[in-house]
Design an enzyme around this catalytic site. Structure first.
Site, PDB file in Angstrom:
ATOM      1  N   TYR A 426      46.666 -23.372  38.632  1.00 33.98           N
ATOM      2  CA  TYR A 426      46.270 -22.001  38.300  1.00 33.98           C
ATOM      3  C   TYR A 426      44.908 -21.990  37.610  1.00 33.98           C
ATOM      4  O   TYR A 426      44.007 -21.217  37.995  1.00 33.98           O
ATOM      5  CB  TYR A 426      47.330 -21.376  37.392  1.00 33.98           C
ATOM      6  CG  TYR A 426      47.015 -19.952  36.981  1.00 33.98           C
ATOM      7  CD1 TYR A 426      47.316 -18.886  37.813  1.00 33.98           C
ATOM      8  CD2 TYR A 426      46.423 -19.689  35.758  1.00 33.98           C
ATOM      9  CE1 TYR A 426      47.026 -17.576  37.441  1.00 33.98           C
ATOM     10  CE2 TYR A 426      46.122 -18.381  35.366  1.00 33.98           C
ATOM     11  CZ  TYR A 426      46.431 -17.335  36.214  1.00 33.98           C
ATOM     12  OH  TYR A 426      46.146 -16.054  35.823  1.00 33.98           O
ATOM     13  N   LYS A 430      41.476 -20.233  39.196  1.00 31.07           N
ATOM     14  CA  LYS A 430      40.808 -19.107  38.543  1.00 31.07           C
ATOM     15  C   LYS A 430      39.361 -19.437  38.176  1.00 31.07           C
ATOM     16  O   LYS A 430      38.483 -18.561  38.191  1.00 31.07           O
ATOM     17  CB  LYS A 430      41.593 -18.675  37.303  1.00 31.07           C
ATOM     18  CG  LYS A 430      42.931 -18.003  37.640  1.00 31.07           C
ATOM     19  CD  LYS A 430      42.750 -16.750  38.495  1.00 31.07           C
ATOM     20  CE  LYS A 430      44.049 -16.027  38.753  1.00 31.07           C
ATOM     21  NZ  LYS A 430      43.882 -14.809  39.581  1.00 31.07           N
TER      22      LYS A 430
END
Length: 520
Positions: A426, A430
């Protein structure tokens, strides 16, 4: 025993009130029916207020009834005035006639307000039970007392309506002018003023006629204003004139963008999204739902896109209840054919895409040594690959239009490593969103397309409200200078700003909204 006319009118008023209440509290009634009921209720109230035969003012009332033939023309004039002046705050003082209220409310934008003064609770009933919502504010009492309270609280209006035949119209006018209740570019519409050529004894024979003439004389003698007399219902439109010794200065100021607003639009107008078309991926819940509501409230049509159709439909229905044009769509943004279908469908239905809000994302928490390639691929397929496909598909449309705003949802995890949870895939995805945003932002700005991203901190959602997660939430809060988690409403103003013309000089920017967490 035969009922009197007043008693019959009371009964009709009561029945209309009950029917109107039923319409407003139950779905399925046509808006045309609601509109006719509102008009009928107002007419009955005016009939009850009509002077009886022989009463003072009867002659003037008859004259006003004849003028009803020009009602459509008067309403058309008011529509045009509102379209030209674009008021957001209106003060309506006439007590006896509310004929024009519906026209004014129809033309006001959704965030506009109209303050109407009425003399009694009974007169206010039809409007209080109407479906005008937040646009209409009813004040009950003497207009002069209400005006004094509004002036004391510093209220200002873009447009003010006064009836020259009502009691104390000169006092209303002077109070508005002397208390600075009229905005700089505001106008006063005075109804039922007397034209110079009609000054005959017959015309000013009754009390209302005398008031009208006195009001006309006051306006004509006031050097602070300029006026235009319109040949319908004796309407005079008044606007403040700058003092002669300030005229040259005012002319210079009037050309200044800061004073007048860029292209004549104040900053709040520049944040409006009226007539624009937006989509929000991941719009069925959480941040995406908040973004969809914010963009819709600012005036945009919104396509709510989500992996689960039922969630998208629920949010689209919420928007519909607020009068926002919306549509629900299902899509898996990790699939190119789904992304293409969404973009093509929006353009087919609404003709363009002005705002692309790429918000959909997933997080599959796992320690780095335990992260599988399947977890890694699934995370990147949605968070970065899917987001890229959305940017590219929407960007091609916007480049052909010469204008567009792309807003991607990144995360403060692009700047720091949140802890104690483990989320390698994650965090990395991002960070990729931020770099993708920066690259597209520089490549496309000279062709009218701005690309920016928002990096929220940890957002308070129902998913983290379990007893098992309480210690983890407490740890997160201890890392945030603001002392609390983010709410989705903390993010709404940012998406409207980045979607609006007010941010036209902003591109490739990562707007961090994390309560200061990334600073520690």
């Amino acid at each position: 025993m035969e009922k009197s006319q007043d008693t019959q009118l009371d009964l009709v008023t009561d029945y209309l009130s009950k029917i109107t209440h039923l319409c407003n509290t139950n779905d399925g009634f046509p808006e045309e029916l609601r509109s006719h009921l509102r008009r009928a209720s107002i007419i009955v109230q005016e009939m009850k207020a009509c002077p009886k035969a022989g009463d003072p003012g009867e002659i003037c009332w008859r004259r006003r009834s004849v003028v009803k033939e020009c009602e459509t023309s008067a309403n058309q004039i008011y529509k045009m005035l509102i379209q030209l002046t674009r008021p957001r705050e209106i003060l309506y003082l006439p007590h006896r006639s509310n004929d024009n209220l519906e026209t004014l409310l129809d033309q006001l934008p959704e965030d506009g307000h109209l303050v109407a003064c009425v003399s009694s609770l009974e007169q206010s009933r039809p409007w209080k039970e109407s479906s005008w919502g937040k646009k209409l504010c009813i004040r009950v009492g003497k207009s002069e007392d209400i005006l004094k309270k509004l002036a004391a609280s510093g209220e200002q209006y873009d447009m003010v309506f006064i009836d020259a035949t009502e009691e104390n119209p000169i006092n209303y006018y002077n109070l508005i002018m002397n208390s600075n209740m009229l905005k700089m570019d505001g106008v006063i519409c005075v109804q039922n003023v007397s034209a110079n050529e009609t000054r005959s004894q017959e015309h000013i024979n009754d009390e209302m006629g005398l008031r009208s003439q006195e009001m006309t004389d006051v306006i004509n003698a006031d050097t602070r204003v300029k006026q235009v007399a319109l040949p319908v219902e004796g309407i005079t439109v008044i606007k403040r004139s700058p003092p002669s010794h300030l005229a040259a200065t005012m002319k210079e100021i009037a050309a200044d963008d800061v004073f007048r607003g860029l292209n004549g639009r104040c900053i709040l107008d520049r944040l409006r999204l009226d007539g624009e078309v937006a989509y929000v991926t991941g719009g069925g819940q959480g941040i995406g739902r908040a973004f969809a509501h914010a963009l819709g409230e600012a005036g945009a049509k919104v396509a709510v896109v989500d992996l689960v159709l039922e969630k998208a439909e629920a949010v689209a229905h919420e928007l519909h209840l607020k009068g926002i044009q919306s549509v629900a769509m299902t899509a898996d943004i990790s699939k190119e054919k789904d992304v293409k279908r969404v973009v093509d469908t929006i353009v087919t239905n609404w003709g363009k895409i002005d705002i692309a809000c790429n918000n959909a994302g997933i997080n599959m928490n796992s320690a780095s040594e335990n992260t599988t390639l399947d977890e890694w691929d699934k995370t990147f397929d949605v968070n970065l690959r899917g987001l890229f496909m959305c940017c590219q598909a929407a960007g091609r449309i916007m480049l052909s239009q010469g204008y567009g705003k792309i807003i991607n949802t990144a995360s403060m995890a692009s700047l720091i490593v949140p802890h104690p949870q483990k989320q390698l895939a994650y965090n990395t995805s991002k960070a990729g969103v931020v770099k993708l945003t920066q690259t597209l932002g520089t490549e496309w700005i000279d062709r009218g397309v701005r690309v920016n991203c928002i990096s929220p901190g940890i957002v308070d959602t129902p998913l983290i409200h379990s007893e098992a997660l309480k210690p983890l939430v407490a740890r997160w809060v201890s890392d945030i200078p603001a002392g609390r988690l983010a709410q989705v409403t903390d993010l709404q103003a940012a998406v409207v700003y980045l979607a609006s013309e007010a941010s036209d000089y902003v591109t490739g920017h990562n707007l961090v909204i994390d309560g200061g967490q990334s600073l520690w």
